[in-house]
Scaffold this motif. Structure first.
Motif, PDB file in Angstrom:
ATOM      1  N   ALA A   1      45.022  43.047  54.418  1.00 26.40           N
ATOM      2  CA  ALA A   1      44.857  41.634  54.801  1.00 26.40           C
ATOM      3  C   ALA A   1      44.074  41.466  56.099  1.00 26.40           C
ATOM      4  CB  ALA A   1      46.229  40.976  54.929  1.00 26.40           C
ATOM      5  N   LEU A   2      43.837  42.546  56.838  1.00 27.80           N
ATOM      6  CA  LEU A   2      43.172  42.460  58.145  1.00 27.80           C
ATOM      7  C   LEU A   2      41.826  41.753  58.089  1.00 27.80           C
ATOM      8  CD1 LEU A   2      43.843  45.964  59.739  1.00 27.80           C
ATOM      9  CD2 LEU A   2      44.571  43.752  60.626  1.00 27.80           C
ATOM     10  N   ASP A   3      40.972  42.134  57.153  1.00 27.27           N
ATOM     11  CA  ASP A   3      39.619  41.584  57.114  1.00 27.27           C
ATOM     12  C   ASP A   3      39.588  40.113  56.723  1.00 27.27           C
ATOM     13  OD1 ASP A   3      38.479  43.986  57.934  1.00 27.27           O
ATOM     14  OD2 ASP A   3      38.212  44.689  55.870  1.00 27.27           O
ATOM     15  N   ASP A   4      40.413  39.729  55.749  1.00 32.71           N
ATOM     16  CA  ASP A   4      40.377  38.359  55.243  1.00 32.71           C
ATOM     17  C   ASP A   4      41.199  37.371  56.068  1.00 32.71           C
ATOM     18  OD1 ASP A   4      38.697  39.121  53.172  1.00 32.71           O
ATOM     19  OD2 ASP A   4      40.355  39.458  51.772  1.00 32.71           O
ATOM     20  N   HIS A   5      42.247  37.850  56.735  1.00 29.89           N
ATOM     21  CA  HIS A   5      43.165  36.945  57.437  1.00 29.89           C
ATOM     22  C   HIS A   5      43.556  37.500  58.808  1.00 29.89           C
ATOM     23  CE1 HIS A   5      43.419  34.967  53.573  1.00 29.89           C
ATOM     24  NE2 HIS A   5      43.743  36.121  53.023  1.00 29.89           N
ATOM     25  N   PRO A   6      42.578  37.801  59.664  1.00 36.99           N
ATOM     26  CA  PRO A   6      42.901  38.463  60.936  1.00 36.99           C
ATOM     27  C   PRO A   6      43.833  37.671  61.850  1.00 36.99           C
ATOM     28  CG  PRO A   6      40.614  37.715  60.923  1.00 36.99           C
ATOM     29  CD  PRO A   6      41.145  37.528  59.534  1.00 36.99           C
ATOM     30  N   GLU A   7      43.708  36.342  61.865  1.00 37.54           N
ATOM     31  CA  GLU A   7      44.552  35.548  62.765  1.00 37.54           C
ATOM     32  C   GLU A   7      46.018  35.612  62.348  1.00 37.54           C
ATOM     33  OE1 GLU A   7      41.962  34.032  61.064  1.00 37.54           O
ATOM     34  OE2 GLU A   7      40.449  34.133  62.636  1.00 37.54           O
ATOM     35  N   GLU A   8      46.274  35.458  61.056  1.00 35.30           N
ATOM     36  CA  GLU A   8      47.665  35.506  60.587  1.00 35.30           C
ATOM     37  C   GLU A   8      48.216  36.922  60.705  1.00 35.30           C
ATOM     38  OE1 GLU A   8      51.389  34.463  59.397  1.00 35.30           O
ATOM     39  OE2 GLU A   8      49.768  33.191  60.117  1.00 35.30           O
ATOM     40  N   VAL A   9      47.402  37.928  60.418  1.00 31.78           N
ATOM     41  CA  VAL A   9      47.871  39.306  60.580  1.00 31.78           C
ATOM     42  C   VAL A   9      48.244  39.542  62.047  1.00 31.78           C
ATOM     43  CG1 VAL A   9      47.215  41.749  60.501  1.00 31.78           C
ATOM     44  CG2 VAL A   9      46.660  40.250  58.581  1.00 31.78           C
ATOM     45  N   ARG A  10      47.435  39.070  62.962  1.00 31.28           N
ATOM     46  CA  ARG A  10      47.736  39.254  64.389  1.00 31.28           C
ATOM     47  C   ARG A  10      49.059  38.591  64.755  1.00 31.28           C
ATOM     48  NH1 ARG A  10      45.283  40.778  69.314  1.00 31.28           N
ATOM     49  NH2 ARG A  10      47.037  40.734  70.759  1.00 31.28           N
ATOM     50  N   ARG A  11      49.295  37.387  64.256  1.00 26.74           N
ATOM     51  CA  ARG A  11      50.578  36.718  64.522  1.00 26.74           C
ATOM     52  C   ARG A  11      51.741  37.561  63.997  1.00 26.74           C
ATOM     53  NH1 ARG A  11      47.521  32.126  63.854  1.00 26.74           N
ATOM     54  NH2 ARG A  11      47.830  31.926  61.617  1.00 26.74           N
ATOM     55  N   GLN A  12      51.573  38.094  62.806  1.00 26.62           N
ATOM     56  CA  GLN A  12      52.633  38.908  62.207  1.00 26.62           C
ATOM     57  C   GLN A  12      52.835  40.216  62.982  1.00 26.62           C
ATOM     58  OE1 GLN A  12      54.741  37.995  59.808  1.00 26.62           O
ATOM     59  NE2 GLN A  12      53.752  36.002  59.666  1.00 26.62           N
ATOM     60  N   LEU A  13      51.735  40.818  63.441  1.00 27.46           N
ATOM     61  CA  LEU A  13      51.853  42.057  64.225  1.00 27.46           C
ATOM     62  C   LEU A  13      52.559  41.788  65.552  1.00 27.46           C
ATOM     63  CD1 LEU A  13      48.402  43.806  63.642  1.00 27.46           C
ATOM     64  CD2 LEU A  13      50.588  44.213  62.471  1.00 27.46           C
ATOM     65  N   ASP A  14      52.244  40.669  66.192  1.00 32.25           N
ATOM     66  CA  ASP A  14      52.925  40.318  67.441  1.00 32.25           C
ATOM     67  C   ASP A  14      54.423  40.161  67.208  1.00 32.25           C
ATOM     68  OD1 ASP A  14      50.521  40.413  68.823  1.00 32.25           O
ATOM     69  OD2 ASP A  14      50.254  38.223  68.848  1.00 32.25           O
TER      70      ASP A  14
ATOM     71  N   ALA B   1      51.409  48.682  66.077  1.00 32.38           N
ATOM     72  CA  ALA B   1      50.438  49.101  67.086  1.00 32.38           C
ATOM     73  C   ALA B   1      49.267  49.840  66.443  1.00 32.38           C
ATOM     74  CB  ALA B   1      51.120  49.980  68.136  1.00 32.38           C
ATOM     75  N   THR B   2      49.547  50.607  65.399  1.00 30.03           N
ATOM     76  CA  THR B   2      48.484  51.310  64.673  1.00 30.03           C
ATOM     77  C   THR B   2      47.551  50.306  64.006  1.00 30.03           C
ATOM     78  OG1 THR B   2      49.934  53.206  64.308  1.00 30.03           O
ATOM     79  CG2 THR B   2      48.010  53.015  62.870  1.00 30.03           C
ATOM     80  N   LEU B   3      48.096  49.279  63.383  1.00 36.73           N
ATOM     81  CA  LEU B   3      47.275  48.242  62.763  1.00 36.73           C
ATOM     82  C   LEU B   3      46.489  47.464  63.808  1.00 36.73           C
ATOM     83  CD1 LEU B   3      49.890  47.099  60.149  1.00 36.73           C
ATOM     84  CD2 LEU B   3      47.599  47.943  59.588  1.00 36.73           C
ATOM     85  N   LEU B   4      47.088  47.256  64.968  1.00 34.94           N
ATOM     86  CA  LEU B   4      46.423  46.536  66.049  1.00 34.94           C
ATOM     87  C   LEU B   4      45.169  47.279  66.525  1.00 34.94           C
ATOM     88  CD1 LEU B   4      46.697  43.948  67.690  1.00 34.94           C
ATOM     89  CD2 LEU B   4      48.183  45.213  69.284  1.00 34.94           C
ATOM     90  N   GLU B   5      45.157  48.598  66.379  1.00 34.77           N
ATOM     91  CA  GLU B   5      43.981  49.388  66.760  1.00 34.77           C
ATOM     92  C   GLU B   5      42.729  48.914  66.026  1.00 34.77           C
ATOM     93  OE1 GLU B   5      45.040  53.465  65.988  1.00 34.77           O
ATOM     94  OE2 GLU B   5      46.336  53.572  67.756  1.00 34.77           O
ATOM     95  N   ARG B   6      42.879  48.515  64.794  1.00 36.82           N
ATOM     96  CA  ARG B   6      41.731  48.029  64.013  1.00 36.82           C
ATOM     97  C   ARG B   6      41.353  46.605  64.363  1.00 36.82           C
ATOM     98  NH1 ARG B   6      41.968  48.615  58.008  1.00 36.82           N
ATOM     99  NH2 ARG B   6      40.222  47.181  58.228  1.00 36.82           N
TER     100      ARG B   6
ATOM    101  N   ALA C   1      45.676  47.141  71.512  1.00 37.99           N
ATOM    102  CA  ALA C   1      46.429  48.284  70.992  1.00 37.99           C
ATOM    103  C   ALA C   1      46.682  49.303  72.097  1.00 37.99           C
ATOM    104  CB  ALA C   1      45.679  48.928  69.832  1.00 37.99           C
ATOM    105  N   GLN C   2      45.679  49.577  72.904  1.00 44.79           N
ATOM    106  CA  GLN C   2      45.854  50.531  73.993  1.00 44.79           C
ATOM    107  C   GLN C   2      46.912  50.038  74.980  1.00 44.79           C
ATOM    108  OE1 GLN C   2      42.289  51.781  75.980  1.00 44.79           O
ATOM    109  NE2 GLN C   2      43.367  53.380  77.087  1.00 44.79           N
ATOM    110  N   ALA C   3      46.878  48.750  75.299  1.00 47.69           N
ATOM    111  CA  ALA C   3      47.898  48.176  76.185  1.00 47.69           C
ATOM    112  C   ALA C   3      49.284  48.275  75.550  1.00 47.69           C
ATOM    113  CB  ALA C   3      47.556  46.726  76.513  1.00 47.69           C
TER     114      ALA C   3
END
Length: 125
Positions: free
Chosen positions: A48-61, A76-81, A87-89
């Protein structure tokens, strides 16, 4: 979940699976190479990263804030992409976390603390 699109339901279900993950495995495990449900969930979020990056980011947070130690490692691994500097932080902030989880690399099972895993990811970056 009423009113959500199919991809939103799928993403939410995958994140829910990762939320309680107790094992970190990115591929098949054991001699049979069985793919665990948490690994499938990781790949669904990754897809889902490529098609829905904003929602994926919300879910990762959310996963980073509320997830199990293995769930936070997946996030954190998904955040690297999605955002390498974030991700480093994140990995840096996890270095002192002594909670443990199970790891699988092929048929080799092990244990790691989130802090040790974070240190390894930072060293590999």
């Amino acid at each position: 979940m009423f009113g959500m699109s199919r991809w939103e339901r799928d993403l939410r279900a995958a994140v829910d699976e990762l939320m309680t993950a107790d094992t970190l495995a990115f591929g098949g495990v054991g001699f049979a190479g069985e793919v665990m449900p948490v690994t499938e969930a990781y790949h669904r979020v990754e897809a889902a990263l490529d098609d829905h990056p904003e929602e994926v980011r919300r879910q990762l947070d959310h996963l980073l804030a509320e997830g199990s130690p293995a769930g936070r490692a997946y996030a954190a691994t998904l955040l690297e992409r999605l955002d390498p500097s974030a991700a480093q932080a994140t990995w840096t902030s996890l270095r002192d976390d002594s909670t443990e989880f199970t790891t699988f690399v092929g048929c080799v099972m092990g244990r790691s603390t989130l802090g040790d895993y974070a240190t390894q990811r930072l060293a590999a970056a």
